[in-house]
Design a protein around this motif. Structure first.
Motif, mmCIF file in Angstrom:
data_model
loop_
_atom_site.group_PDB
_atom_site.id
_atom_site.type_symbol
_atom_site.label_atom_id
_atom_site.label_comp_id
_atom_site.label_asym_id
_atom_site.label_seq_id
_atom_site.Cartn_x
_atom_site.Cartn_y
_atom_site.Cartn_z
ATOM 1 N N ASN A 1 25.852 128.032 52.709
ATOM 2 C CA ASN A 1 25.363 127.340 51.522
ATOM 3 C C ASN A 1 25.053 125.891 51.894
ATOM 4 O O ASN A 1 25.878 125.214 52.489
ATOM 5 C CB ASN A 1 26.416 127.381 50.408
ATOM 6 N N GLY A 2 23.853 125.433 51.528
ATOM 7 C CA GLY A 2 23.407 124.121 51.996
ATOM 8 C C GLY A 2 22.909 124.209 53.422
ATOM 9 O O GLY A 2 23.157 123.325 54.246
ATOM 10 N N ALA A 3 22.181 125.268 53.720
ATOM 11 C CA ALA A 3 21.826 125.586 55.103
ATOM 12 C C ALA A 3 20.858 124.600 55.740
ATOM 13 O O ALA A 3 20.775 124.533 56.969
ATOM 14 C CB ALA A 3 21.243 126.994 55.178
ATOM 15 N N CYS B 1 33.546 122.938 53.172
ATOM 16 C CA CYS B 1 33.605 121.717 53.970
ATOM 17 C C CYS B 1 34.020 120.507 53.141
ATOM 18 O O CYS B 1 34.407 119.482 53.701
ATOM 19 C CB CYS B 1 32.244 121.438 54.613
ATOM 20 N N PHE B 2 33.912 120.615 51.805
ATOM 21 C CA PHE B 2 34.269 119.510 50.925
ATOM 22 C C PHE B 2 35.209 120.015 49.837
ATOM 23 O O PHE B 2 35.443 121.214 49.707
ATOM 24 C CB PHE B 2 33.006 118.897 50.294
ATOM 25 N N LEU B 3 35.741 119.103 49.054
ATOM 26 C CA LEU B 3 36.661 119.471 47.985
ATOM 27 C C LEU B 3 35.984 120.400 46.981
ATOM 28 O O LEU B 3 34.824 120.205 46.630
ATOM 29 C CB LEU B 3 37.139 118.217 47.255
ATOM 30 N N VAL B 4 36.706 121.402 46.542
ATOM 31 C CA VAL B 4 36.201 122.299 45.501
ATOM 32 C C VAL B 4 37.205 122.310 44.358
ATOM 33 O O VAL B 4 38.410 122.226 44.572
ATOM 34 C CB VAL B 4 35.970 123.726 46.039
ATOM 35 N N ASP C 1 30.585 126.926 53.044
ATOM 36 C CA ASP C 1 30.027 126.183 51.911
ATOM 37 C C ASP C 1 30.001 124.699 52.258
ATOM 38 O O ASP C 1 31.042 124.033 52.266
ATOM 39 C CB ASP C 1 30.882 126.436 50.670
ATOM 40 N N THR C 2 28.818 124.180 52.546
ATOM 41 C CA THR C 2 28.684 122.769 52.906
ATOM 42 C C THR C 2 28.354 121.902 51.695
ATOM 43 O O THR C 2 28.119 120.705 51.856
ATOM 44 C CB THR C 2 27.582 122.567 53.972
#
Length: 321
Positions: free
Chosen positions: A161-163, A245-248, A222-223
């Motif tokens: 995601n966010g490729a 890769c980031f807070l969810v 998931d970026t």
């Protein structure tokens, strides 16, 4: 009179215009360090979060930002001087790396910066400094997530995601390099770029939700994250791996119910991993996508470009020819 240089500094948090180009003392390398004449500095989300004082991060997780602060962690340049005891590098060597991360002490938006010798690798001869500077944080994040934290198995089905972004476009190539079936999610304007990088399937999230058309992936990298990241979970098979890769902002109830494992960690400086990325670049197996290039003195304009979004690859500050 002490040597001076130009650098970009933040004196108070705010919008992109708080980045100021000014004259500052040139640093000296300490033991185990080299002085680098910076030719290019790569930009990352960390840098544009920093000029805002990390306002979007929960206070208990917010990094300390000593002011005045010089952003930047990613450099490509030439060794200009050696600190005491350094034998690994010589003056004139072309190097690149992610410096001093996860500390906030790299100071790469500058004409010169110091670097621990273990953070560096030899710059690939096949690319210029601008392209090399686009690699370190994004490339290492993709590499360390896929192979250290996730434990990617060759031949798996991988959803990125966010490729088209910094991390994402490296992850696509690294996963393809070990024979995975890669599905890339991005806006339609990035379709041609991602197909050039080898995605097996492309999902335009502006037209259709990925979870409506994708099922049974083994790994989701998931970026992007953000509040609606949970909407991607139906694409993962039961027992698969979710790696943000980031807070969810959602709980782990569905993950536990379906046996989905969450894996991830903190990207870190690593000269040996940088050398592996350099090898892949030399072999033509890893390409660096450059969105745009700005002179160092236009760092504020570069940050404004970043905040407009829809970046394809990396934004780089060119410091020297």
């Amino acid at each position: 009179m002490p040597a001076v240089m130009h650098a970009v500094r933040i004196h108070t948090p705010g919008g992109p215009d708080v980045l100021t180009y000014e004259e500052v003392p040139r640093p000296e390398p300490g033991p185990g360090e080299v002085l680098i004449r910076v030719h290019a500095a790569g930009m990352n989300p960390l840098d544009w979060y920093a000029h805002k004082g990390f306002a979007g991060i929960p206070e208990d997780l917010r990094p300390s930002l000593p002011l005045p602060y010089t952003p930047g962690t990613d450099v490509s340049g030439v060794v200009a001087a050696l600190g005491p005891g350094v034998t690994e590098w010589q003056v004139g060597d072309e190097v690149f790396g992610l410096l001093r991360f996860p500390s906030m002490e790299a100071r790469a938006y500058a004409e010169y910066t110091t670097a621990p010798v273990g953070d560096l690798a030899r710059k690939p001869t096949s690319v210029d400094h601008v392209h090399a500077a686009g690699v370190p944080m994004a490339g290492l994040t993709a590499y360390q997530f896929l192979f250290d934290y996730i434990g990617l198995e060759p031949g798996s089905r991988v959803l990125v995601n966010g490729a088209a972004g910094g991390i994402g476009h490296f992850a696509v190539q690294l996963a393809k390099g070990v024979g995975c079936h890669v599905i890339g999610v991005a806006s339609g304007r990035h379709e041609a770029f991602l197909k050039e990088l080898g995605v097996d399937e492309f999902i335009d999230y502006t037209q259709v939700a990925a979870a409506e058309v994708v099922r049974d992936v083994d790994y989701l990298l998931d970026t992007v994250g953000r509040q609606q990241a949970y909407r991607l979970l139906p694409a993962i098979r039961d027992g698969g791996v979710y790696s943000p890769c980031f807070l969810v902002n959602f709980g782990d109830e569905e993950l536990a119910r379906r046996g989905i494992v969450k894996r991830g960690g903190q990207v870190r400086s690593d000269g040996a991993h940088m050398a592996e990325l350099a090898r892949l670049m030399e072999e033509g197996r890893l390409r660096v996508g450059i969105d745009s290039v700005f002179p160092l003195r236009e760092a504020a304009e570069a940050h404004a470009r970043a905040e407009r979004g829809h970046i394809q690859g990396k934004i780089v500050l060119q410091v020297a020819p």
